[in-house]
Design a protein around this motif. Structure first.
Motif, PDB file in Angstrom:
ATOM      1  N   UNK A 145       0.818  -1.213   0.000  1.00  0.00           N
ATOM      2  CA  UNK A 145       0.000   0.000   0.000  1.00  0.00           C
ATOM      3  C   UNK A 145       0.854   1.266   0.000  1.00  0.00           C
ATOM      4  N   UNK A 146       2.156   1.123   0.266  1.00  0.00           N
ATOM      5  CA  UNK A 146       3.064   2.273   0.266  1.00  0.00           C
ATOM      6  C   UNK A 146       4.037   2.238  -0.906  1.00  0.00           C
ATOM      7  N   UNK A 147       3.733   1.422  -1.912  1.00  0.00           N
ATOM      8  CA  UNK A 147       4.623   1.286  -3.059  1.00  0.00           C
ATOM      9  C   UNK A 147       4.553   2.473  -3.997  1.00  0.00           C
ATOM     10  N   UNK A 148       3.631   3.374  -3.765  1.00  0.00           N
ATOM     11  CA  UNK A 148       3.498   4.559  -4.612  1.00  0.00           C
ATOM     12  C   UNK A 148       2.833   5.667  -3.822  1.00  0.00           C
ATOM     13  N   UNK A 149       3.330   6.882  -3.981  1.00  0.00           N
ATOM     14  CA  UNK A 149       2.659   8.048  -3.438  1.00  0.00           C
ATOM     15  C   UNK A 149       3.160   8.465  -2.063  1.00  0.00           C
ATOM     16  N   UNK A 150       2.451   9.430  -1.502  1.00  0.00           N
ATOM     17  CA  UNK A 150       2.800   9.988  -0.199  1.00  0.00           C
ATOM     18  C   UNK A 150       2.090   9.226   0.904  1.00  0.00           C
ATOM     19  N   UNK A 151       2.861   8.744   1.861  1.00  0.00           N
ATOM     20  CA  UNK A 151       2.313   8.073   3.040  1.00  0.00           C
ATOM     21  C   UNK A 151       3.162   8.525   4.219  1.00  0.00           C
ATOM     22  N   UNK A 152       3.189   7.757   5.273  1.00  0.00           N
ATOM     23  CA  UNK A 152       4.033   8.090   6.422  1.00  0.00           C
ATOM     24  C   UNK A 152       4.733   6.831   6.901  1.00  0.00           C
ATOM     25  N   UNK A 153       5.894   7.032   7.509  1.00  0.00           N
ATOM     26  CA  UNK A 153       6.684   5.916   8.030  1.00  0.00           C
ATOM     27  C   UNK A 153       6.981   6.183   9.499  1.00  0.00           C
ATOM     28  N   UNK A 154       6.734   5.184  10.332  1.00  0.00           N
ATOM     29  CA  UNK A 154       6.930   5.314  11.773  1.00  0.00           C
ATOM     30  C   UNK A 154       7.963   4.302  12.253  1.00  0.00           C
ATOM     31  N   UNK A 155       8.818   4.774  13.154  1.00  0.00           N
ATOM     32  CA  UNK A 155       9.799   3.880  13.776  1.00  0.00           C
ATOM     33  C   UNK A 155      10.298   4.527  15.053  1.00  0.00           C
ATOM     34  N   UNK A 156      10.337   3.744  16.111  1.00  0.00           N
ATOM     35  CA  UNK A 156      10.898   4.175  17.393  1.00  0.00           C
ATOM     36  C   UNK A 156      10.297   5.497  17.863  1.00  0.00           C
ATOM     37  N   UNK A 157       9.001   5.642  17.683  1.00  0.00           N
ATOM     38  CA  UNK A 157       8.307   6.803  18.219  1.00  0.00           C
ATOM     39  C   UNK A 157       8.269   8.018  17.316  1.00  0.00           C
ATOM     40  N   UNK A 158       8.912   7.960  16.150  1.00  0.00           N
ATOM     41  CA  UNK A 158       8.869   9.074  15.208  1.00  0.00           C
ATOM     42  C   UNK A 158       8.080   8.670  13.972  1.00  0.00           C
ATOM     43  N   UNK A 159       7.349   9.621  13.407  1.00  0.00           N
ATOM     44  CA  UNK A 159       6.606   9.405  12.166  1.00  0.00           C
ATOM     45  C   UNK A 159       6.945  10.528  11.205  1.00  0.00           C
ATOM     46  N   UNK A 160       7.339  10.158   9.985  1.00  0.00           N
ATOM     47  CA  UNK A 160       7.739  11.162   8.993  1.00  0.00           C
ATOM     48  C   UNK A 160       7.049  10.852   7.670  1.00  0.00           C
ATOM     49  N   UNK A 161       6.855  11.874   6.830  1.00  0.00           N
ATOM     50  CA  UNK A 161       6.296  11.623   5.497  1.00  0.00           C
ATOM     51  C   UNK A 161       7.266  10.803   4.641  1.00  0.00           C
ATOM     52  N   UNK A 162       6.700   9.913   3.845  1.00  0.00           N
ATOM     53  CA  UNK A 162       7.454   9.088   2.911  1.00  0.00           C
ATOM     54  C   UNK A 162       6.828   9.230   1.531  1.00  0.00           C
ATOM     55  N   UNK A 163       7.610   9.717   0.582  1.00  0.00           N
ATOM     56  CA  UNK A 163       7.118   9.800  -0.793  1.00  0.00           C
ATOM     57  C   UNK A 163       7.878   8.806  -1.654  1.00  0.00           C
ATOM     58  N   UNK A 164       7.134   7.835  -2.208  1.00  0.00           N
ATOM     59  CA  UNK A 164       7.719   6.843  -3.109  1.00  0.00           C
ATOM     60  C   UNK A 164       7.208   7.147  -4.516  1.00  0.00           C
ATOM     61  N   UNK A 165       8.115   7.488  -5.390  1.00  0.00           N
ATOM     62  CA  UNK A 165       7.736   7.808  -6.761  1.00  0.00           C
ATOM     63  C   UNK A 165       7.525   6.541  -7.567  1.00  0.00           C
ATOM     64  N   UNK A 166       6.457   6.523  -8.358  1.00  0.00           N
ATOM     65  CA  UNK A 166       6.229   5.419  -9.287  1.00  0.00           C
ATOM     66  C   UNK A 166       7.156   5.503 -10.488  1.00  0.00           C
TER      67      UNK A 166
END
Length: 311
Positions: free
Chosen positions: A263-284
């Motif tokens: 579901x995160x293979x394309x587009x803008x989503x968010x990534x969380x790890x160790x208490x932090x969440x940041x935007x993740x943009x995966x270009x197609x």
């Protein structure tokens, strides 16, 4: 019912399936792979008080010298006047691919930019069995010819003024403000050196909390995304997946060629790890291998990503 009448519905159904397959192939090979699309996305992730940052994210051109439509479209994106260009790799798709890369990116000379390598910036593409992608991430072909990576890098750095982020970090002045960035070489080939990043970041010198930080990778493997989040990235940009390239309408990607959730293979989503969440943009991405000239339910793209301050 006679045998002929009994088989008629089956033949009609088989014919309909065949016609649908031909139509899908015609669309994916002859039409959609040329429907170059600019996707707009916005995320609030920068430190409070930062000025907005307009990033043109390009990826996976897989350029061959004869692909003039793609070259003209990429070149036209310079009219957007982005603050920063982020190129997440796999620019080359042919032994003479640099000819097309020059035509595509020459208008960006003087625009701040960064780049990392995908494996197709180093090795030429080779014929693949497409069904192998359903069995897991693809493997390198040992006999694939090597490309002139040094010439491509020289074009990016010397002629365009872009910064090489392969397994290192850098500081840029973008739109009058400092931005820190770090990146890794292709994690799909295990060329990423995450252990080198902390010292590279430290070498940039003291950084106040109001300086934006970006993480750049070709292949968005979870180990890379987790490390980037831990290292303080305010946003992460990646490519490699082609968005699935051949997708199911209404469902999306069925393969990502790495371990990122589909579901995160394309587009803008968010990534969380160790208490932090940041935007993740995966270009197609905007290309494809010359041995797989198709896109279905996944248009070739670039992204104009606008990052805004939090709060």
């Amino acid at each position: 019912m006679t045998p002929a009448r009994a088989t008629r519905p089956a033949l009609i159904a088989l014919g309909a399936v065949g016609a649908a397959g031909v139509a899908a192939a015609t669309w994916g090979i002859g039409i959609e792979r040329y429907l170059f699309t600019l996707r707009h996305a916005t995320a609030r992730s920068l430190p409070a008080g930062s000025r907005p940052l307009r990033i043109l994210h390009v990826s996976d051109a897989h350029m061959a010298p004869w692909q003039h439509r793609k070259q003209r479209w990429l070149a036209s994106l310079a009219q957007l006047r982005p603050d920063l260009v982020v190129n997440t790799g796999d620019n080359l798709g042919h032994e003479r691919g640099l000819e097309g890369v020059r035509a595509a990116f020459a208008p960006f000379a003087g625009v701040p930019g960064v780049f990392v390598h995908g494996s197709n910036d180093v090795h030429a593409p080779s014929p693949r069995n497409p069904f192998r992608y359903f069995m897991g991430p693809s493997a390198r072909v040992p006999t694939a010819p090597k490309l002139d990576t040094a010439a491509m890098d020289a074009f990016f750095t010397d002629e365009l003024g872009w910064t090489d982020l392969n397994n290192t970090a850098a500081t840029l002045t973008v739109a009058g403000s400092r931005i820190d960035l770090f990146g890794v070489e292709d994690a799909h080939r295990d060329w990423d050196d995450l252990e080198a990043l902390p010292s590279a970041i430290d070498a940039l010198g003291p950084r106040s909390a109001d300086i934006p930080v970006l993480g750049v990778t070709h292949a968005p493997y979870q180990r890379v995304l987790n490390a980037f989040t831990d290292l303080g990235a305010d946003a992460i940009l990646g490519g490699h997946t082609h968005g699935g390239q051949v997708c199911i309408p209404g469902f999306g990607a069925v393969v990502a060629n790495c371990d990122i959730p589909l579901k995160q293979a394309k587009g803008l989503s968010s990534w969380s790890h160790a208490g932090r969440t940041v935007p993740l943009n995966v270009s197609a991405g905007c290309g494809h291998s010359i041995y797989a000239p198709v896109r279905f339910a996944c248009r070739p793209e670039a992204t104009l990503l606008t990052l805004l301050p939090r709060g």
